[in-house]
Write an enzyme that holds these catalytic residues in place. Structure first.
Site, mmCIF file in Angstrom:
data_model
loop_
_atom_site.group_PDB
_atom_site.id
_atom_site.type_symbol
_atom_site.label_atom_id
_atom_site.label_comp_id
_atom_site.label_asym_id
_atom_site.label_seq_id
_atom_site.Cartn_x
_atom_site.Cartn_y
_atom_site.Cartn_z
ATOM 1 N N HIS A 82 0.745 -1.306 -0.103
ATOM 2 C CA HIS A 82 -0.062 0.023 -0.060
ATOM 3 C C HIS A 82 1.002 1.342 0.040
ATOM 4 O O HIS A 82 1.827 1.218 0.600
ATOM 5 C CB HIS A 82 -0.823 0.216 1.161
ATOM 6 C CG HIS A 82 -1.631 1.184 1.243
ATOM 7 N ND1 HIS A 82 -2.901 1.397 0.745
ATOM 8 C CD2 HIS A 82 -1.412 2.340 2.037
ATOM 9 C CE1 HIS A 82 -3.281 2.786 0.852
ATOM 10 N NE2 HIS A 82 -2.625 3.193 1.705
ATOM 11 N N ARG A 168 -15.119 12.463 8.556
ATOM 12 C CA ARG A 168 -13.788 13.065 9.061
ATOM 13 C C ARG A 168 -13.277 14.301 7.989
ATOM 14 O O ARG A 168 -13.013 15.283 8.289
ATOM 15 C CB ARG A 168 -12.261 12.060 8.952
ATOM 16 C CG ARG A 168 -12.591 11.309 10.362
ATOM 17 C CD ARG A 168 -11.819 10.055 10.128
ATOM 18 N NE ARG A 168 -10.463 10.303 9.783
ATOM 19 C CZ ARG A 168 -9.578 9.555 9.026
ATOM 20 N NH1 ARG A 168 -9.643 8.456 8.781
ATOM 21 N NH2 ARG A 168 -8.362 10.153 8.883
ATOM 22 N N SER A 183 -7.853 3.377 9.576
ATOM 23 C CA SER A 183 -8.609 3.571 8.355
ATOM 24 C C SER A 183 -7.863 2.717 7.184
ATOM 25 O O SER A 183 -8.617 1.924 6.511
ATOM 26 C CB SER A 183 -8.702 5.011 7.999
ATOM 27 O OG SER A 183 -9.052 5.047 6.633
#
Ligand code: URA
Length: 422
Positions: A82, A168, A183
């Site tokens: 990621h 958010r 998250s």
């Protein structure tokens, strides 16, 4: 349990219990807890923080709020990488086939471009025929036959995070490390990989502008990964200059192919090559319990001997991509309009604001400002000179491409503000 009491407890700087965090996340998922109470708790967390245990519990609760992928049936360890998002970051296109060529399983969901950063799914769609939306069975068949598949995000993974992230976004509570880390990791964990390697970008084109902030986020994500029973590592990489030379979908795919094929001119891509190898060596090392040096040697070998490119071609073909475009990368769609951004004076490039360079890509049509906006696959930039390079007045620093704009003034203005020559 009352949500009021949970908010009050965090306001008083106390750590929340597993029961309290799970109560909140279940209530968010079912819609029973109203947004105004979640917003209040998010702000309290932003101000008073969360300890490591609370952050792991929040991640697990969001991971468990929806579907979870099972990648245990492919006879190998499933790996995922990621990136926290950057400009010119085409590493997934290189790293995944590289590690799969060494025996890892790479079954991945990727995102689309938004704002100044690109998205792997858009890049892959610039390969004619490549299909990013597969049925579950088609996805499983591609992974079973090739060891690798990359598709767009689908399914109901971590729905609690989806709701909280949207909240958010409008309550000034995005920039909070435990919330960012939980998250990202809740989605990664729901996607089912055994091994997760993170590329935390740092600098003017990244979410995290300083090394210290990037390090804090990296440490937090790795501790969540390990806390949730996964093998996990992170690298911190430079986003004070774009990665490689190409920015824009087809341009970036072509650059990834050049690296995978070891084409002439690859020396110019040494930063991209190093970033890819660092990620790949960490993945392979964790996957096969091998020292980093040995993993590095094997990764370099498969990049040079063409095995990574072979895996890349097999994968692209299995997802419908037309291999003739990989054989002859000049046949990729070409931009209708081309321009050159030239040095205004002689000197050394001392600074590049990478976010502004990414924005120049967006105004050329290579990115999108809002979800769902169309993308011009041919558009983007080739960065010919970078920070530390000496340039002469009039020398080309960047080539600009677009099929939607033949007026480059807006992109040039962004580059004027982004590139400092002294
Ligand atoms: N990306 C995410 O998925 N979540 C965040 O909170 C920030 C970036």
């Amino acid at each position: 349990m009352l949500m009021y009491d949970v908010i009050e407890k965090k306001k008083q700087k106390e750590a929340l219990s597993r029961e309290e965090i799970e109560f909140w996340v279940k209530g968010v998922t079912s819609g029973e807890i109203p947004d105004y109470q979640s917003a209040a708790l998010l702000m309290a967390i932003c101000i008073n923080g969360m300890n490591e245990e609370e952050t792991v519990i929040l991640t697990e609760a969001m991971r468990d709020s929806g579907e979870k992928a099972d990648l245990s049936c492919y006879g190998g360890k499933a790996v995922d990488k990621h990136s926290t998002g950057g400009v010119g970051d085409k590493t997934s296109l290189v790293v995944l086939p590289l590690v799969v060529s060494l025996g890892c399983i790479g079954a991945k969901m990727s995102g689309r471009a938004l704002g100044h950063t690109g998205g792997t799914v858009d890049k892959l769609e610039s390969i004619p025929g490549y299909c990013t939306e597969l049925s579950e069975q088609e996805f499983r068949d591609v992974v079973a036959s090739q060891g690798i598949a990359i598709v767009g995000q689908s399914g109901n993974f971590a729905p609690a995070d989806k709701k909280l992230y949207a909240l958010r976004d409008v309550t000034a509570t995005v920039d909070c490390v435990p919330l960012i880390a939980s998250s990202i990791m809740s989605k990664k964990l729901a996607a089912g990989a055994d091994i997760i390697v993170l590329d935390v970008k740092c600098g003017s084109g990244a979410f995290m502008k300083t090394y210290d902030d990037a390090r804090t986020l990296a440490d937090c994500m790795v501790s969540i990964g390990k806390g949730c029973g996964k093998k996990c590592a992170a690298i911190i990489s430079d986003m004070d200059v774009p990665l490689g030379q190409a920015i824009g979908c087809a341009l970036e795919v072509k650059e990834a192919v050049k690296l995978l094929r070891n084409d002439k001119g690859c020396e110019e891509l040494s930063d991209l090559r190093e970033n890819c190898l660092k990620l790949a060596e960490n993945i392979v090392s964790l996957c096969f319990d091998m020292p980093l040096e040995e993993a590095r040697r094997r990764c370099e070998e498969n990049l040079i001997n063409g095995k990574a490119f072979e895996t890349f071609c097999g994968w692209i073909k299995a997802q419908g991509g037309d291999l003739s475009f990989l054989e002859d990368i000049d046949s990729f769609c070409k931009a209708e309009y081309c321009g050159e951004y030239k040095a205004k004076k002689s000197g050394m490039i001392t600074k590049m604001n990478t976010e502004s360079i990414g924005k120049a890509g967006v105004v050329l049509g290579a990115g999108r400002l809002r979800k769902g906006d169309p993308i011009d696959f041919s558009a983007g930039l080739i960065i010919c000179r970078k920070t530390g390079d000496n340039v002469k007045e009039g020398e080309v620093i960047a080539k600009l491409y677009s099929s939607v704009k033949n007026d480059f003034s807006e992109a040039e203005e962004l580059l004027d503000g982004a590139i400092e020559i002294e």
